[in-house]
Design a protein around this motif. Structure first.
Motif, short mmCIF file in Angstrom:
data_model
loop_
_atom_site.label_atom_id
_atom_site.label_comp_id
_atom_site.label_asym_id
_atom_site.label_seq_id
_atom_site.Cartn_x
_atom_site.Cartn_y
_atom_site.Cartn_z
N PRO A 30 0.74 -1.35 -0.13
CA PRO A 30 0.21 0.03 -0.14
C PRO A 30 0.77 1.47 -0.10
N LEU A 31 2.11 1.34 0.59
CA LEU A 31 2.74 2.58 0.77
C LEU A 31 3.41 2.89 -0.84
N ALA A 32 3.53 1.85 -1.64
CA ALA A 32 4.20 1.92 -2.76
C ALA A 32 3.01 2.89 -3.67
N ALA A 33 1.71 2.47 -3.49
CA ALA A 33 0.73 2.97 -4.17
C ALA A 33 0.50 4.53 -3.81
N ALA A 34 0.67 4.60 -2.34
CA ALA A 34 0.37 6.06 -1.91
C ALA A 34 1.36 6.96 -2.26
N MET A 35 2.49 6.32 -2.32
CA MET A 35 3.86 7.17 -2.72
C MET A 35 3.74 7.50 -4.34
N ASP A 36 2.99 6.84 -4.96
CA ASP A 36 2.76 7.07 -6.37
C ASP A 36 4.13 6.64 -7.28
N LEU A 37 4.67 5.32 -6.72
CA LEU A 37 5.92 4.89 -7.00
C LEU A 37 5.88 4.60 -8.57
N GLN A 38 6.92 4.87 -9.25
CA GLN A 38 7.14 4.74 -10.86
C GLN A 38 8.55 4.33 -11.16
N PRO A 39 8.56 3.54 -12.46
CA PRO A 39 9.58 3.06 -12.55
C PRO A 39 10.76 4.14 -12.92
N GLY A 40 12.20 3.94 -12.85
CA GLY A 40 12.86 5.11 -13.08
C GLY A 40 13.77 4.02 -14.08
N ALA A 41 15.12 4.28 -14.22
CA ALA A 41 16.01 3.72 -15.29
C ALA A 41 16.49 2.47 -14.64
N ARG A 42 16.97 1.70 -15.53
CA ARG A 42 17.59 0.66 -15.24
C ARG A 42 18.68 0.30 -16.35
N ALA A 43 19.99 0.17 -15.93
CA ALA A 43 21.06 -0.01 -16.80
C ALA A 43 22.21 -0.33 -16.10
N HIS A 44 23.20 -1.22 -16.60
CA HIS A 44 24.60 -1.50 -16.10
C HIS A 44 24.54 -1.97 -14.48
N GLY A 45 23.80 -2.64 -14.25
CA GLY A 45 23.36 -3.19 -12.80
C GLY A 45 22.71 -2.27 -11.81
N MET A 46 22.21 -0.93 -12.42
CA MET A 46 21.65 -0.07 -11.64
C MET A 46 20.16 -0.27 -12.01
N LEU A 47 19.38 0.20 -10.72
CA LEU A 47 17.99 0.09 -10.94
C LEU A 47 17.52 1.53 -10.30
N GLY A 48 16.76 2.18 -11.03
CA GLY A 48 16.09 3.43 -10.62
C GLY A 48 14.64 3.33 -10.27
N LEU A 49 14.07 4.03 -9.08
CA LEU A 49 12.51 4.27 -8.89
C LEU A 49 12.41 5.94 -8.78
N ARG A 50 11.30 6.28 -8.95
CA ARG A 50 10.97 7.41 -8.77
C ARG A 50 9.64 7.74 -8.13
#
Length: 165
Positions: A30-50
């Motif tokens: 539920p917290l992820a929905a309340a925060m309006d979690l969105q995908p960020g970028a994903r490359a070279h072993g890194m993962l982004g969220l926003r």
């Protein structure tokens, strides 16, 4: 953010696994929905969220510390989940412990980037998981403000294969 990362607007169409994971997170956490979690970028072993500032704002007009902690923790968790999924593994994944440092306020959209901590290797993690049914991994995640570090997380995540019944 990191120049190696792709533009997040193109990510949902480019990375179906991350888009599916974000949908699952928003439905099951539920917290992820309340925060309006969105995908960020994903490359070279890194993962982004926003996440947008509006649902994550504090009384001073900057990002709420709890939202930053949650975003960084979720980014690390998602990084492990996606690596497991890429290998066809379904595990219980949880954060075992973490250290968080707030360096500067975040006045705009929240961006988190997670990656393996120095000295950590996916091959070692998966070898331990295969041998013991459980493995630990150190991940670091950060959020920036105006191109400078704002919040830093170092966390240990555990993955455990499902127990046979």
């Amino acid at each position: 953010m990191n120049a190696q990362l792709h533009d997040s607007a193109n990510l949902a169409s480019a990375d179906g696994a991350l888009a599916r994971l974000i949908t699952r997170m928003r439905a099951e956490i539920p917290l992820a929905a309340a925060m309006d979690l969105q995908p960020g970028a994903r490359a070279h072993g890194m993962l982004g969220l926003r996440a947008p500032l509006a649902p994550n704002i504090n009384d001073k007009g900057c990002a709420f510390g709890g939202s930053l902690a949650s975003l960084l923790t979720l980014a690390g968790w998602a990084l492990v989940e996606l690596e497991l999924e890429a290998r066809g593994l379904h595990c219980e994944v949880f954060v075992q412990d973490s250290t968080l440092r707030y360096v500067a306020p975040v006045w705009g959209e929240l961006h988190a980037v997670a990656q393996l901590d120095e000295g950590q290797h996916w091959d070692d993690f998966f070898a331990t998981l295969a041998a013991r049914g459980k493995a630990r991994l150190q991940i670091r995640a950060s959020a920036e403000s105006a191109g400078e570090p704002a919040t830093l997380l170092q966390a240990r995540y555990v993955a455990r294969l499902p127990r046979s019944t």
